[in-house]
Design a protein around this motif. Structure first.
Motif, PDB file in Angstrom:
ATOM      1  N   PHE A   9       0.831  -1.204   0.000  1.00  0.00           N
ATOM      2  CA  PHE A   9       0.000   0.000   0.000  1.00  0.00           C
ATOM      3  C   PHE A   9       0.864   1.251   0.000  1.00  0.00           C
ATOM      4  CE2 PHE A   9      -1.929   3.510   2.304  1.00  0.00           C
ATOM      5  CZ  PHE A   9      -3.114   3.696   1.602  1.00  0.00           C
ATOM      6  N   TRP A  10       1.860   1.282   0.874  1.00  0.00           N
ATOM      7  CA  TRP A  10       2.696   2.480   0.972  1.00  0.00           C
ATOM      8  C   TRP A  10       3.586   2.645  -0.251  1.00  0.00           C
ATOM      9  CZ3 TRP A  10       0.550   5.598   4.010  1.00  0.00           C
ATOM     10  CH2 TRP A  10      -0.042   5.192   5.193  1.00  0.00           C
ATOM     11  N   ASN A  11       4.060   1.533  -0.819  1.00  0.00           N
ATOM     12  CA  ASN A  11       4.837   1.631  -2.063  1.00  0.00           C
ATOM     13  C   ASN A  11       3.985   2.213  -3.181  1.00  0.00           C
ATOM     14  OD1 ASN A  11       7.175   0.654  -0.926  1.00  0.00           O
ATOM     15  ND2 ASN A  11       6.843  -1.457  -1.585  1.00  0.00           N
ATOM     16  N   ASP A  12       2.722   1.842  -3.218  1.00  0.00           N
ATOM     17  CA  ASP A  12       1.817   2.409  -4.231  1.00  0.00           C
ATOM     18  C   ASP A  12       1.466   3.863  -3.909  1.00  0.00           C
ATOM     19  OD1 ASP A  12       1.784   0.015  -5.586  1.00  0.00           O
ATOM     20  OD2 ASP A  12      -0.094  -0.681  -4.698  1.00  0.00           O
ATOM     21  N   ALA A  13       1.332   4.172  -2.621  1.00  0.00           N
ATOM     22  CA  ALA A  13       0.917   5.525  -2.221  1.00  0.00           C
ATOM     23  C   ALA A  13       1.939   6.579  -2.604  1.00  0.00           C
ATOM     24  CB  ALA A  13       0.671   5.566  -0.714  1.00  0.00           C
ATOM     25  N   ILE A  14       3.203   6.186  -2.684  1.00  0.00           N
ATOM     26  CA  ILE A  14       4.259   7.170  -2.939  1.00  0.00           C
ATOM     27  C   ILE A  14       4.520   7.355  -4.430  1.00  0.00           C
ATOM     28  CG2 ILE A  14       6.358   5.735  -3.009  1.00  0.00           C
ATOM     29  CD1 ILE A  14       7.487   7.708  -0.860  1.00  0.00           C
ATOM     30  N   GLN A  15       3.832   6.620  -5.290  1.00  0.00           N
ATOM     31  CA  GLN A  15       4.067   6.711  -6.725  1.00  0.00           C
ATOM     32  C   GLN A  15       3.437   7.930  -7.397  1.00  0.00           C
ATOM     33  OE1 GLN A  15       6.289   4.729  -8.176  1.00  0.00           O
ATOM     34  NE2 GLN A  15       6.503   3.826  -6.123  1.00  0.00           N
ATOM     35  N   PRO A  16       2.192   8.332  -7.049  1.00  0.00           N
ATOM     36  CA  PRO A  16       1.586   9.473  -7.756  1.00  0.00           C
ATOM     37  C   PRO A  16       2.324  10.780  -7.465  1.00  0.00           C
ATOM     38  CG  PRO A  16      -0.075   8.213  -6.530  1.00  0.00           C
ATOM     39  CD  PRO A  16       1.276   7.754  -6.056  1.00  0.00           C
ATOM     40  N   PRO A  17       2.047  11.821  -8.254  1.00  0.00           N
ATOM     41  CA  PRO A  17       2.581  13.148  -7.915  1.00  0.00           C
ATOM     42  C   PRO A  17       2.198  13.530  -6.492  1.00  0.00           C
ATOM     43  CG  PRO A  17       1.562  13.168 -10.088  1.00  0.00           C
ATOM     44  CD  PRO A  17       1.253  11.831  -9.491  1.00  0.00           C
ATOM     45  N   THR A  18       3.017  14.327  -5.853  1.00  0.00           N
ATOM     46  CA  THR A  18       2.815  14.663  -4.442  1.00  0.00           C
ATOM     47  C   THR A  18       1.421  15.215  -4.182  1.00  0.00           C
ATOM     48  OG1 THR A  18       5.161  15.263  -4.405  1.00  0.00           O
ATOM     49  CG2 THR A  18       3.858  15.878  -2.500  1.00  0.00           C
ATOM     50  N   GLU A  19       0.925  16.069  -5.062  1.00  0.00           N
ATOM     51  CA  GLU A  19      -0.361  16.712  -4.817  1.00  0.00           C
ATOM     52  C   GLU A  19      -1.539  15.748  -4.905  1.00  0.00           C
ATOM     53  OE1 GLU A  19       0.798  17.624  -9.151  1.00  0.00           O
ATOM     54  OE2 GLU A  19       1.769  17.418  -7.184  1.00  0.00           O
ATOM     55  N   ARG A  20      -1.302  14.536  -5.383  1.00  0.00           N
ATOM     56  CA  ARG A  20      -2.401  13.562  -5.466  1.00  0.00           C
ATOM     57  C   ARG A  20      -2.323  12.507  -4.363  1.00  0.00           C
ATOM     58  NH1 ARG A  20      -1.604  11.978 -11.469  1.00  0.00           N
ATOM     59  NH2 ARG A  20      -2.343   9.963 -10.678  1.00  0.00           N
ATOM     60  N   ARG A  21      -1.459  12.689  -3.406  1.00  0.00           N
ATOM     61  CA  ARG A  21      -1.329  11.725  -2.309  1.00  0.00           C
ATOM     62  C   ARG A  21      -2.207  12.155  -1.131  1.00  0.00           C
ATOM     63  NH1 ARG A  21       5.295  11.355  -2.271  1.00  0.00           N
ATOM     64  NH2 ARG A  21       5.552  11.015  -4.524  1.00  0.00           N
ATOM     65  N   HIS A  22      -3.464  11.823  -1.205  1.00  0.00           N
ATOM     66  CA  HIS A  22      -4.385  12.198  -0.126  1.00  0.00           C
ATOM     67  C   HIS A  22      -5.623  11.325  -0.221  1.00  0.00           C
ATOM     68  CE1 HIS A  22      -7.110  14.230  -2.964  1.00  0.00           C
ATOM     69  NE2 HIS A  22      -6.013  14.662  -3.567  1.00  0.00           N
ATOM     70  N   GLY A  23      -6.425  11.355   0.843  1.00  0.00           N
ATOM     71  CA  GLY A  23      -7.664  10.590   0.846  1.00  0.00           C
ATOM     72  C   GLY A  23      -8.090  10.251   2.259  1.00  0.00           C
ATOM     73  N   PRO A  24      -9.240   9.584   2.403  1.00  0.00           N
ATOM     74  CA  PRO A  24      -9.652   9.089   3.719  1.00  0.00           C
ATOM     75  C   PRO A  24      -8.682   8.003   4.182  1.00  0.00           C
ATOM     76  CG  PRO A  24     -11.460   9.048   2.114  1.00  0.00           C
ATOM     77  CD  PRO A  24     -10.217   9.291   1.348  1.00  0.00           C
ATOM     78  N   ALA A  25      -8.326   8.010   5.440  1.00  0.00           N
ATOM     79  CA  ALA A  25      -7.367   7.021   5.951  1.00  0.00           C
ATOM     80  C   ALA A  25      -7.936   5.611   5.793  1.00  0.00           C
ATOM     81  CB  ALA A  25      -7.056   7.298   7.414  1.00  0.00           C
ATOM     82  N   PRO A  26      -7.176   4.685   5.220  1.00  0.00           N
ATOM     83  CA  PRO A  26      -7.656   3.306   5.080  1.00  0.00           C
ATOM     84  C   PRO A  26      -7.755   2.615   6.438  1.00  0.00           C
ATOM     85  CG  PRO A  26      -5.370   3.472   4.420  1.00  0.00           C
ATOM     86  CD  PRO A  26      -5.830   4.876   4.668  1.00  0.00           C
ATOM     87  N   GLU A  27      -8.524   1.565   6.503  1.00  0.00           N
ATOM     88  CA  GLU A  27      -8.777   0.886   7.766  1.00  0.00           C
ATOM     89  C   GLU A  27      -7.494   0.353   8.390  1.00  0.00           C
ATOM     90  OE1 GLU A  27     -10.276  -0.504  11.133  1.00  0.00           O
ATOM     91  OE2 GLU A  27     -11.333   0.794   9.706  1.00  0.00           O
ATOM     92  N   HIS A  28      -6.569  -0.158   7.572  1.00  0.00           N
ATOM     93  CA  HIS A  28      -5.340  -0.711   8.167  1.00  0.00           C
ATOM     94  C   HIS A  28      -4.510   0.380   8.848  1.00  0.00           C
ATOM     95  CE1 HIS A  28      -2.562   0.816   5.053  1.00  0.00           C
ATOM     96  NE2 HIS A  28      -3.474   0.484   4.168  1.00  0.00           N
ATOM     97  N   LEU A  29      -4.570   1.617   8.352  1.00  0.00           N
ATOM     98  CA  LEU A  29      -3.860   2.716   9.001  1.00  0.00           C
ATOM     99  C   LEU A  29      -4.563   3.094  10.306  1.00  0.00           C
ATOM    100  CD1 LEU A  29      -1.704   4.888   9.109  1.00  0.00           C
ATOM    101  CD2 LEU A  29      -3.086   6.280   7.556  1.00  0.00           C
ATOM    102  N   ARG A  66      10.099  18.908  -3.094  1.00  0.00           N
ATOM    103  CA  ARG A  66      10.927  18.503  -1.952  1.00  0.00           C
ATOM    104  C   ARG A  66      10.263  17.359  -1.173  1.00  0.00           C
ATOM    105  NH1 ARG A  66      15.978  18.205  -0.816  1.00  0.00           N
ATOM    106  NH2 ARG A  66      16.533  20.371  -1.125  1.00  0.00           N
ATOM    107  N   LEU A  67       8.944  17.339  -1.089  1.00  0.00           N
ATOM    108  CA  LEU A  67       8.226  16.280  -0.380  1.00  0.00           C
ATOM    109  C   LEU A  67       8.205  14.966  -1.162  1.00  0.00           C
ATOM    110  CD1 LEU A  67       5.097  18.219   0.946  1.00  0.00           C
ATOM    111  CD2 LEU A  67       6.809  17.089   2.379  1.00  0.00           C
ATOM    112  N   HIS A  68       8.372  15.061  -2.461  1.00  0.00           N
ATOM    113  CA  HIS A  68       8.096  13.925  -3.348  1.00  0.00           C
ATOM    114  C   HIS A  68       8.789  12.614  -2.970  1.00  0.00           C
ATOM    115  CE1 HIS A  68       6.929  12.003  -7.130  1.00  0.00           C
ATOM    116  NE2 HIS A  68       8.145  11.527  -7.167  1.00  0.00           N
ATOM    117  N   PRO A  69      10.057  12.594  -2.590  1.00  0.00           N
ATOM    118  CA  PRO A  69      10.734  11.298  -2.440  1.00  0.00           C
ATOM    119  C   PRO A  69      10.190  10.384  -1.354  1.00  0.00           C
ATOM    120  CG  PRO A  69      12.324  13.074  -2.667  1.00  0.00           C
ATOM    121  CD  PRO A  69      10.995  13.709  -2.456  1.00  0.00           C
TER     122      PRO A  69
END
Length: 696
Positions: A9-29, A66-69
């Motif tokens: 999940f986290w490997n996939d979460a870091i792939q999109p552009p920084t501004e698209r990394r958001h959403g409702p927190a998933p249940e596992h988190l 700067r946040l992207h990596p």
């Protein structure tokens, strides 16, 4: 610290552009956090997700870059019991996955930008009789989205402070070593505790008016900054991004009796000079940079600029220094910014610092061997390009061939001291772009073993590239009817010196040899130390001024035309079809396009225009059989050839190489005929890739 087993999940979460990394927190988190926040639940505030998306999208590009990596995104929850939390995410084994930010939608449901900033500033003085009012947006922009924006900037400051030795890491115990930001407002006492370096706010006590008046004698931006080094860095980062990078307002009015006190942090004040300089290096102010290429180069962890745009800048004689300085600052600011290193290496080569450039390039590849240049148009094909270390002539100039195409380039650098990677980028077609040289010969052999039986189509096999040494090509093309390629031999320095002393041994060394001779060091290109030797004495003098240890030797062929000029063609063969890349005419036998005086001579350009317009019916037709046999013997779907015609009509071959520069950088006003000719090559190259894909 958040422990999460959801690595995919986290490997996939870091792939999109920084501004698209958001959403409702998933249940596992949520489950991972409930050990410390029992009441945590999924966010359910109407419109919150849309405001969060707007807030993220409005952050300065330099901050997003700067946040992207390693920033894993902003995730909305309810029941966090605080407005926001930024923390590390690690696997159960303790491996670092990234840094995540959580936002409590319930607590922020009714926030407005000015209201949030006011509440936060007032919270520092719970017992103060003063009233604090903070203004961070104009009335029309006083929205929840902009409240989230400023909150995200502050949390971004916390995320970016992690592991960079600006301040002690919040999860670590004690203070170890030196820090760059910490000494600007803090010091370490004899007991090892971090304490304020200035007592001005402590003396001000709990009164807000006194505290804000005291700020002007300190290096803190707000009273909240003085709560801890982490608050200090987060506040400074947020207000730098808000005020300097974004040009947005920030003012504080403190009502103290009948006379209000107004406070506006001025970043040009001497008290903030140290923090401003540090933040400018870390996150440059690119929004106000008039040169788009400099702005792109200055963005931390920005996408690769690439060879083609940088070379076009140099070709058009635009100052390279600002780009070089921006890339150097990026590389110095973060030694993991591999794109900065690789672009800086290209810039150094273009400005003549070849040796330093190759060192920087090697460091870039050590940091990361894989680089991506996205398709300029919508991606329709993904090409894996295998490249080697070296200068701008060491690899096929693939960027120029596909500069405006619908092809994404996945560039993978391979080196002699590194194994073939266990995982390679996804691709439709692979193309080996590494050029031939003595250093690459063992690597080409290893590459042949590595990619044997490759499951995707492979263009330009390494075993065929290995033949392209000057003597190798000479041997490969020997005996072709209608082709003149003087025999070429490689000689050590001692043997060439012996020939100068005993010229009658020439035929023993070079069976078709006769003065004048052509001599050049092994590995030289673009005419570097290439010379025509008319007499044995000239050969001895040449050796005195050229310190190389090995050379190529061949006889000279006078290919001057009836017009008294030497004419050299650069022809590329794409799937066996010849195309003309350029035709240069010169009064000198050593013809290079850049020194042939093409720009100064309308007559020479007219000759090239005619050659390009009628190439298929003239040159290509005259040498059709010879070119077809050359293509068969070389066996590369894409290859370049520098050649000419002898007075008796033969095809005179100088060099065959898969790494010859082929481009469309010339001024269209001066060379209106070139772009159509180059488009033919680019279309043929793209068609070759498509043909390869369909054959798999």
């Amino acid at each position: 610290m958040i422990i999460s087993p959801e690595i995919d999940f986290w490997n996939d979460a870091i792939q999109p552009p920084t501004e698209r990394r958001h959403g409702p927190a998933p249940e596992h988190l949520l489950a991972a956090l409930r050990t410390s926040h029992a009441g945590l639940a999924a966010a359910s505030v109407p419109g919150f997700e849309a405001d969060l998306a707007q807030a993220l999208g409005s952050l300065p590009p330099a901050v997003l870059a700067r946040l992207h990596p390693n920033w894993l995104g902003a995730w909305a929850v309810d029941g966090l019991e605080r407005e926001a939390l930024t923390d590390l995410v690690v696997t159960p084994d303790g491996d670092f996955l990234g840094i995540v930010t959580l936002l409590d939608a319930g607590k922020l449901a009714d926030a407005s930008a000015n209201g949030w900033a006011t509440t936060r500033a007032s919270a520092v003085f719970p017992s103060s009789p003063s009233l604090v009012e903070v203004r961070v947006e104009e009335d029309a922009a006083d929205t929840r989205a902009n409240a989230l924006r400023l909150l995200l900037l502050r949390e971004a400051g916390k995320a970016l402070a992690a592991g960079r030795r600006f301040i002690p890491d919040w999860w670590a115990e004690g203070v170890a070593g030196e820090y760059s930001f910490l000494p600007l407002s803090w010091q370490v006492d004899d007991a090892g505790h971090v304490v304020p370096a200035d007592d001005a706010l402590r003396h001000a006590g709990p009164d807000a008016a006194a505290a804000y008046r005291a700020l002007d004698s300190t290096a803190w931006l707000t009273p909240a900054s003085a709560q801890s080094p982490l608050d200090d860095f987060a506040e400074a980062f947020a207000l730098y991004a808000h005020i300097v990078l974004s040009g947005r307002p920030y003012s504080v009015r403190v009502f103290d009796g009948a006379t209000p006190y107004d406070y506006v942090p001025r970043w040009d004040a001497p008290r903030l000079a140290g923090k401003l300089a540090l933040l400018k290096r870390f996150v440059p102010d690119v929004a106000h940079e008039p040169d788009p290429q400099v702005a792109a180069a200055a963005l931390p962890f920005a996408p690769l600029v690439g060879t083609a745009p940088l070379m076009r800048r140099a070709f058009n004689k635009i100052d390279m220094a600002p780009v070089a300085q921006a890339l150097l600052a990026r590389a110095e600011a973060d030694q993991l910014d591999a794109n900065a290193y690789l672009d800086f290496a290209i810039t150094l080569q273009l400005t003549g610092d070849r040796d330093v450039a190759l060192d920087v390039q090697a460091e870039a590849v050590r940091i990361r061997p894989h680089y991506t240049l996205p398709a300029r148009q919508g991606e329709m094909l993904r090409l894996l390009v295998i490249m080697g270390l070296g200068d701008l002539m060491a690899n096929t100039p693939i960027e120029f061939l596909l500069e405006d195409a619908d092809v994404t380039l996945e560039m993978l650098y391979v080196t002699a001291d590194a194994p073939w990677p266990e995982v390679v980028p996804e691709h439709d077609v692979m193309m080996v772009c590494m050029g031939e040289n003595d250093t690459n010969q063992p690597l080409l052999a290893r590459l042949s073993e590595w990619i044997a039986g490759w499951p995707r189509p492979v263009l330009n096999g390494p075993e065929r590239i290995a033949v392209l040494s000057r003597d190798g090509v000479c041997n490969a093309l020997a005996g072709i009817d209608g082709v003149e390629m003087p025999q070429t031999v490689r000689l050590p320095r001692a043997q060439l010196a012996a020939l100068a002393a005993a010229p009658d041994t020439l035929r023993e060394i070079l069976p078709d040899g006769v003065f004048p001779l052509i001599v050049r060091p092994l590995g030289s290109h673009a005419g570097h130390d290439l010379d025509k030797i008319d007499t044995p004495a000239d050969l001895a003098a040449y050796l005195e001024r050229v310190p190389a240890e090995a050379f190529y030797l061949s006889r000279f062929v006078d290919y001057r035309g009836a017009n008294g000029l030497f004419g050299k063609y650069r022809v590329v063969l794409v799937e066996g079809v010849p195309y003309l890349a350029h035709f240069a005419s010169s009064e000198h036998w050593m013809v290079h396009y850049l020194n042939a005086g093409m720009g100064e001579s309308a007559a020479k350009r007219a000759l090239e225009a005619e050659a390009m317009e009628h190439f298929d019916a003239t040159f290509a037709a005259r040498h059709r059989a010879a070119l077809a046999e050359i293509d068969r013997r070389i066996g590369l779907p894409y290859v370049g050839m520098d050649c000419a015609e002898t007075p008796d009509g033969k095809l005179l071959v100088f060099e065959v190489d898969n790494a010859m520069i082929v481009h469309a950088m010339d001024d269209e006003a001066m060379y209106p005929y070139k772009k159509p000719a180059m488009r033919k090559i680019f279309i043929a190259f793209r068609r070759m890739l498509e043909n390869a894909r369909t054959r798999r």
